[in-house]
Design a protein around this motif. Sequence first.
Motif, PDB file in Angstrom:
ATOM      1  N   HIS A  76       0.854  -1.201   0.000  1.00  0.00           N
ATOM      2  CA  HIS A  76       0.000   0.000   0.000  1.00  0.00           C
ATOM      3  C   HIS A  76       0.884   1.243   0.000  1.00  0.00           C
ATOM      4  CE1 HIS A  76       0.901  -0.639   4.257  1.00  0.00           C
ATOM      5  NE2 HIS A  76       0.431   0.551   4.560  1.00  0.00           N
ATOM      6  N   HIS A 132      -7.402  -0.604   5.888  1.00  0.00           N
ATOM      7  CA  HIS A 132      -6.353   0.259   6.454  1.00  0.00           C
ATOM      8  C   HIS A 132      -6.182   1.455   5.513  1.00  0.00           C
ATOM      9  CE1 HIS A 132      -2.520   1.606   8.046  1.00  0.00           C
ATOM     10  NE2 HIS A 132      -1.879   1.250   6.948  1.00  0.00           N
ATOM     11  N   ASP A 151      -0.284  -4.065   6.005  1.00  0.00           N
ATOM     12  CA  ASP A 151      -0.821  -3.579   7.286  1.00  0.00           C
ATOM     13  C   ASP A 151      -2.260  -4.037   7.501  1.00  0.00           C
ATOM     14  OD1 ASP A 151       1.584  -2.372   7.361  1.00  0.00           O
ATOM     15  OD2 ASP A 151       0.845  -0.321   7.551  1.00  0.00           O
TER      16      ASP A 151
HETATM   17 FE   FE2 Z   1       0.455   1.426   6.546  1.00  0.00          FE
END
Ligand code: FE2
Length: 375
Positions: A76, A132, A151
């Motif tokens: 990400h 997230h 994450d």
């Molecule tokens: Fe992150």
Amino acid sequence: MAATPAPGYLLLAAAGGSSLLFRQLFDAPTGTFTYLLADGHTGKGLIIDTVFDQHGRDLALIDELGIDLVASLDTHAHADHVTGSWLMHAATGCTIGLAAAARAENVTLPLSHGDRVVFGGRSLEVRATPGHTDGCISFVLDDQSMVFSGDALLVRGCGRCDFQQGNAHTLWNSITGQIWTLPDSCLIFPGHDYTGRNVTSVAEEKAFNARLGGNATERDFVGYMDNMKLPHPHRIAEALPANLRSGKPRNPETPPAWAPIRHSYAGLPELRPTWLVAHQGDVTLLDVRSTEEFGGPDGHVRGSLLIPLPELEARLGEIPTGRPVVVLCHSGSRSALATQQLIKAGLRQVANLHGGLRAWTAEGLPVERFSSAGG
Ligand SMILES: [Fe+2]
């Protein structure tokens, strides 16, 4: 990148006898894990979540292992550190992979749910695991023995949902729909840990995850996530804009270095004999072997200064100042220690001659024999 194969080195052996080479690397200041994977048969590899500040380390490992890097992937757009993807692309020509949903610049491999990233005979499956951030993806190894969850899911925890389009309901659906559906034995490699926990499994997290394991319901999870009251990540103002450029520096021009130094995975600045022979007049060539070796049958490089390693500390004053120092010995190992000593003593422009006099003579470069030591 052109790696110099070391004698007897085999990638398959480095992979531990398996067809998959796997390394987990760690950036302590941000608690970030980076993963290097390679197909031991073809040498094709991938790196996941490489950190800008660790680029030299990661590239050195890729070079030393002889991996042909296919792609640098990010799970990400990170808020806590800058990705090293652009640097890796610049160094190796690899593609830059990130979720298409992140809409970042310089991404050459925009990824969506269901895509496969192939490296040699192996591949990763892309699973969208938003929550997230909107653009969070997880990478599942072809045999479903490993997942790189970024994450979305951490060891006994998960990524926060309170900024960057975070949404706890979405994260619940991602984890229960995409991670929990993997085999219980699938190992989970997270994007971060701050307390030294480096791996977990689907079975464990289903049972023990503090937020959504055991009997927790979506309501329990959302109630937990919405009340965490975490401080804002302190590097977000710098990290996010940089990550939306895939880590490309605003001004990629760096001042020219005194030499094309490569840092080894051991952390040592190194130069090759072919560079040294063309620049011999610009540097002090410091030979740290014994007086006997220097005057013996192996010979020495003309014009080199002899200070045997045991005497180096006491004789630092004999090294001319104002010019770079290249250190050599028979194989490059004693000179590695000497290089470290010189750096510790405050020298800035110093490098080890990779492979030492053996590499020098193997290149067919001239040595002087039986002349007096010193000078
Ligand atoms: Fe992150």
